[in-house]
Write a protein that holds these residues in place. Sequence first.
Motif, PDB file in Angstrom:
ATOM      1  N   ASP A 110       0.868  -1.187   0.000  1.00 38.21           N
ATOM      2  CA  ASP A 110       0.000   0.000   0.000  1.00 38.21           C
ATOM      3  C   ASP A 110       0.902   1.233   0.000  1.00 38.21           C
ATOM      4  O   ASP A 110       1.614   1.493   0.979  1.00 38.21           O
ATOM      5  N   ASP A 118      -2.299   3.900   4.974  1.00 33.29           N
ATOM      6  CA  ASP A 118      -3.557   3.925   4.208  1.00 33.29           C
ATOM      7  C   ASP A 118      -3.717   2.592   3.497  1.00 33.29           C
ATOM      8  O   ASP A 118      -2.966   2.286   2.564  1.00 33.29           O
ATOM      9  N   PHE A 119      -4.709   1.790   3.908  1.00 38.22           N
ATOM     10  CA  PHE A 119      -4.911   0.462   3.353  1.00 38.22           C
ATOM     11  C   PHE A 119      -6.226   0.415   2.585  1.00 38.22           C
ATOM     12  O   PHE A 119      -7.264   0.844   3.101  1.00 38.22           O
ATOM     13  N   ASP A 120      -6.169  -0.112   1.390  1.00 36.23           N
ATOM     14  CA  ASP A 120      -7.375  -0.283   0.577  1.00 36.23           C
ATOM     15  C   ASP A 120      -7.809  -1.736   0.695  1.00 36.23           C
ATOM     16  O   ASP A 120      -7.404  -2.592  -0.089  1.00 36.23           O
ATOM     17  N   ARG A 121      -8.613  -2.034   1.720  1.00 37.25           N
ATOM     18  CA  ARG A 121      -9.046  -3.401   1.972  1.00 37.25           C
ATOM     19  C   ARG A 121     -10.570  -3.439   2.073  1.00 37.25           C
ATOM     20  O   ARG A 121     -11.204  -2.488   2.555  1.00 37.25           O
ATOM     21  N   SER A 122     -11.151  -4.551   1.639  1.00 42.11           N
ATOM     22  CA  SER A 122     -12.607  -4.681   1.707  1.00 42.11           C
ATOM     23  C   SER A 122     -13.093  -4.861   3.138  1.00 42.11           C
ATOM     24  O   SER A 122     -14.179  -4.425   3.499  1.00 42.11           O
ATOM     25  N   GLY A 172      -8.646  -1.944   7.338  1.00 40.35           N
ATOM     26  CA  GLY A 172      -8.489  -0.650   6.689  1.00 40.35           C
ATOM     27  C   GLY A 172      -7.634   0.305   7.504  1.00 40.35           C
ATOM     28  O   GLY A 172      -6.853  -0.100   8.379  1.00 40.35           O
ATOM     29  N   PRO A 173      -7.794   1.620   7.280  1.00 38.14           N
ATOM     30  CA  PRO A 173      -6.949   2.620   7.960  1.00 38.14           C
ATOM     31  C   PRO A 173      -7.039   2.593   9.474  1.00 38.14           C
ATOM     32  O   PRO A 173      -6.115   3.060  10.159  1.00 38.14           O
TER      33      PRO A 173
END
Length: 538
Positions: free
Chosen positions: A346, A351-355, A360-361
């Motif tokens: 990432d 900053d994490f783009d996770r479902s 996530g953040p």
Amino acid sequence: MTADWDALDWTCPTCAASRTKTCTTKDGRPRPTHLARRLTSILLQFAVRRGRGQPPAERAQIVRSLSTAQESDTSAREGYLWHQATDELYLWDQVVAAAGRHAAAAVEGHLDGDELRDAAQEAAHRISQARDLLHEWHSERAEYPLDEELLAGVLRPAPSLLARARRRGDIQRLEADLARRPVYLDRPGGTWSAMWHSDGALTAHRDDGLCVRGWSATPDATGQAVQSFEATSRHSPRITLTLHGERPEGPAAGSDPPGIDRGDVLRAFDADRAALDATVAAITQLQRDWPEHEVSDWVRAATTQLQTNAPQSPYFSLYNRQREHHWAYSESAAWVRTDAIVYAIDMVWGDFDRSEAARGPSWIPRAARELLTTKPEQLAAFLRHHLAEEPAISLSVTNGPAGPLYNVSTGGAHRTHLFRILGLPWMIAKLYARIPPRRFDVASVIDTAKGMTEVERVGRGWHTLLERGLLHGRIRYEGAFAVLDLDHASAPWLIGDAALASAYNAAYERVYPGALAELGIPATALSGREAWEQWLYG
């Protein structure tokens, strides 16, 4: 785009571009896919993909009729029929494998069809091997060496003899290339004892306890396989090598040797008490400096500062994009400097783009609070559980003139972000190293869609780096495209385009200040991409 990739599955009848290669103009420049190639693709895709619903016998008739129809094409360039033969073998490979699966399914109620399926898969594999041999023999890879002594006096060698000559030629050139590399390692490295097996599996132990496992095509590559775990890219490992089994006449055929496992990671965790103590001390200091109710605010401020002062570099994929087959790779486990991890999947710190919302953040402040509220006497066990007992963080290694840089490869992005944001000095990780390829093709280093100007600039940059002693090797040309035959690069990211080189220069200068200046790169060339291009291209 999908249509283009479908078309690239087949040799172009107009410009004879081989499979996976884009079409070119007469002067070698990339161009959109030729119409004839698209039409060929439509017909042959019908046989290979849409024909999967047909019984294999009927599907074979489709393939036979299509390949027969193309024999009358007189507009093709010289040598196209040879390329066509490789495409037909690719089709038959698919059909024969499908026939085996179909036969096994047909007798399922009465017989065990595994033998039928396995026999067909073996035949399909032999067809695939023949196709690969033809492709290499008559394509841009025909430069690959042959053992001419084996072929002496043979006018029309059988494919099996040709394949054997290719294997022997490959190993002869590989060993000759490897013999040139240690010349540029001018510092004494660690003392190693290593064992190499005839399937290519290798295990090496350094006198300080570090364990390396991996694979190499020849025992002569053992030194290269462990060099990535030396202190710098200039250290020469001193190896006592034991061969287990006979040395094969060609590159070793093994492909899945035992790697570093959880037990190795745990042993590495326990082996470096100084790194563990320094990390525990850093966490304890944060516990004193950051009140529990202010942890989120401190984490937010630290994240912003890290993103400003040390943004991530691009993923170092330069080796993976080369057309050369892997000939050595290795794994280990060790404590590494956290600030030397310059890529963590990432690209924005924290900053994490996770479902999943929990990943996530919000994960960083929550994990930081858990870590910073752990009692000091329990921190060592806490770190052992979360870093070594759970699946280890996986890092790829790029060694440099003063020490390595790391990229997170397959796991551990969250924990890496956390340690970088908190400024912790060390973390345990599983390490992976791919040995630098011997050949670098400009078309595999840059996006050729940028045009011939960029192609020429990269080739000119390689010449400059050779002249200034930053690369060692030779440059030749395939048409307008430069090919670098590499012996050694103390800072291998310099081989890449200006964007990659300047990003890694900046990261390396942060982690190892002054190291690139010692190689002869002035500080003014490290301030950004424009400065690097000005120094490199003048």
